[in-house]
Write a protein that holds these residues in place. Structure first.
Motif, PDB file in Angstrom:
ATOM      1  N   GLU A   1      -9.960  11.825   8.211  1.00 61.92           N
ATOM      2  CA  GLU A   1     -11.352  12.280   7.305  1.00 61.92           C
ATOM      3  C   GLU A   1     -12.308  12.728   8.538  1.00 61.92           C
ATOM      4  O   GLU A   1     -13.425  12.243   8.269  1.00 61.92           O
ATOM      5  CB  GLU A   1     -11.762  10.967   6.644  1.00 61.92           C
TER       6      GLU A   1
ATOM      7  N   GLN B   1     -10.173  14.063   2.146  1.00 60.42           N
ATOM      8  CA  GLN B   1     -10.871  14.098   0.900  1.00 60.42           C
ATOM      9  C   GLN B   1     -11.261  15.308   0.489  1.00 60.42           C
ATOM     10  O   GLN B   1     -11.211  16.003  -0.553  1.00 60.42           O
ATOM     11  CB  GLN B   1     -12.249  13.254   0.797  1.00 60.42           C
TER      12      GLN B   1
ATOM     13  N   ALA C   1       0.807  -1.226   0.056  1.00 60.02           N
ATOM     14  CA  ALA C   1      -0.086   0.049   0.072  1.00 60.02           C
ATOM     15  C   ALA C   1       1.011   1.273  -0.067  1.00 60.02           C
ATOM     16  O   ALA C   1       0.455   2.239  -0.603  1.00 60.02           O
ATOM     17  CB  ALA C   1      -0.975   0.003   1.354  1.00 60.02           C
TER      18      ALA C   1
ATOM     19  N   SER D   1      -4.938   6.514   4.812  1.00 62.73           N
ATOM     20  CA  SER D   1      -5.411   5.913   6.226  1.00 62.73           C
ATOM     21  C   SER D   1      -4.217   5.161   6.650  1.00 62.73           C
ATOM     22  O   SER D   1      -4.006   4.798   7.762  1.00 62.73           O
ATOM     23  CB  SER D   1      -6.670   5.391   6.317  1.00 62.73           C
TER      24      SER D   1
ATOM     25  N   GLY E   1      -8.009   4.998  -1.843  1.00 61.55           N
ATOM     26  CA  GLY E   1      -6.942   4.184  -1.928  1.00 61.55           C
ATOM     27  C   GLY E   1      -5.597   4.627  -2.182  1.00 61.55           C
ATOM     28  O   GLY E   1      -4.794   3.704  -2.541  1.00 61.55           O
TER      29      GLY E   1
ATOM     30  N   GLU F   1     -10.900   7.227  11.023  1.00 56.25           N
ATOM     31  CA  GLU F   1     -12.077   7.532  10.163  1.00 56.25           C
ATOM     32  C   GLU F   1     -13.332   6.858  10.725  1.00 56.25           C
ATOM     33  O   GLU F   1     -13.077   5.572  11.353  1.00 56.25           O
ATOM     34  CB  GLU F   1     -11.697   7.051   8.742  1.00 56.25           C
TER      35      GLU F   1
END
Ligand code: ATP
Length: 245
Positions: free
Chosen positions: A165, A197, A18, A43, A39, A85
């Motif tokens: 977030e 975001q 990731a 996080s 993605g 989140e």
């Protein structure tokens, strides 16, 4: 020396990588935002910093010391609090009980009277939730629950607050309030790493931003520099936002 340094951080979920060697830094007193599409690895970065994920490579340093191999409890004791989140409150506990847990779980044994006093201070910072101090947290609105989650994180008296977030699912007027609180948290001396975001709001409070693209650093800079870069604006800051005036 930065308060937080990520040095070529690699994080994998099983076979899936990731983060592919992410390097970034946060100076004491800054609000830094981590932006990027769904993605991109935002996080994941926060989870690695707070010890919830063990990096497969690279190093995380806090205040000059490597914390890469430490567990979440040790990391929170060093002064890093993570507001995940989705808020993750205990729905059957009251607002005040949820807030007090942030102090109790992270700082060892603390007298209930001290936690009561400190939770009162949180209600000074978040007056909107004071009337709901004794209400069960599941009865609160999304915005109120987000404020409880941030207050719970602050009860750990962190030097670095990781916010994932905070605007998710909130009405615009509530988002404004949550972001005003982030400014106040910084004024009180806490450094903030903010995943968002909502790039427009995030860059309105941040000193600097990093833009992630599928586990790589795409670019970084001051908010004005990121806004001025047409490619960055189009690709990473989203079509739904307008240039700040
Ligand atoms: P979002 O805004 O959607 O949360 P993000 O930038 O925070 O996006 P991450 O959640 O960090 O992104 O995800 C980074 C990559 O890791 C994605 O490809 C995602 O599918 C993958 N990933 C995240 N969590 C897991 C998991 N528990 N198991 C396997 N892969 C995961």
């Amino acid at each position: 020396m930065p308060l937080l340094t990520l040095d070529k951080l690699v994080v994998r979920y099983g076979e899936i990588e990731a983060l592919h060697g992410l390097s970034m830094a946060v100076e004491a007193g800054e609000v830094v935002t981590l932006l990027g599409a769904n993605g991109a690895g935002k996080s994941t970065t926060l989870r690695a910093i707070s010890g919830l994920l063990k990096p497969a490579g690279g190093d995380i340093r806090f205040d000059g010391r490597s914390i890469t191999t430490l567990g979440p409890e040790a990391i929170v004791r060093l002064g890093i609090a993570h507001v995940p989140e989705g808020r993750r409150l205990f729905p059957g506990l009251s607002t005040r009980e949820n807030i007090m847990l942030g102090g109790a779980s992270n700082r060892g044994r603390i007298a209930k009277s001290v936690l009561m006093k400190e939770s009162d201070e949180m209600f000074d910072l978040f007056p909107d939730i004071r009337p709901f101090a004794d209400a069960l947290s599941w009865t609160l609105s999304g915005g109120q629950q987000q404020m409880v989650a941030v207050a719970r994180g602050l009860m750990a008296k962190p030097r670095l607050l990781l916010l994932d977030e905070p605007s998710l699912g909130l009405a615009p007027v509530i988002v404004q309030k949550v972001f005003a609180i982030i400014g106040e948290i910084r004024r009180r001396g806490t450094t903030v790493l903010l995943v968002e975001q909502n790039a427009r709001m995030a860059l309105s409070v941040a000193d600097r931003g990093y833009v992630l693209e599928t586990g790589h650093l795409a670019t970084s800079g001051r908010p004005a520099e990121l806004w001025a870069n047409d490619e960055v604006r189009a690709a990473y800051l989203g079509g739904r936002i307008e240039k700040a005036t």
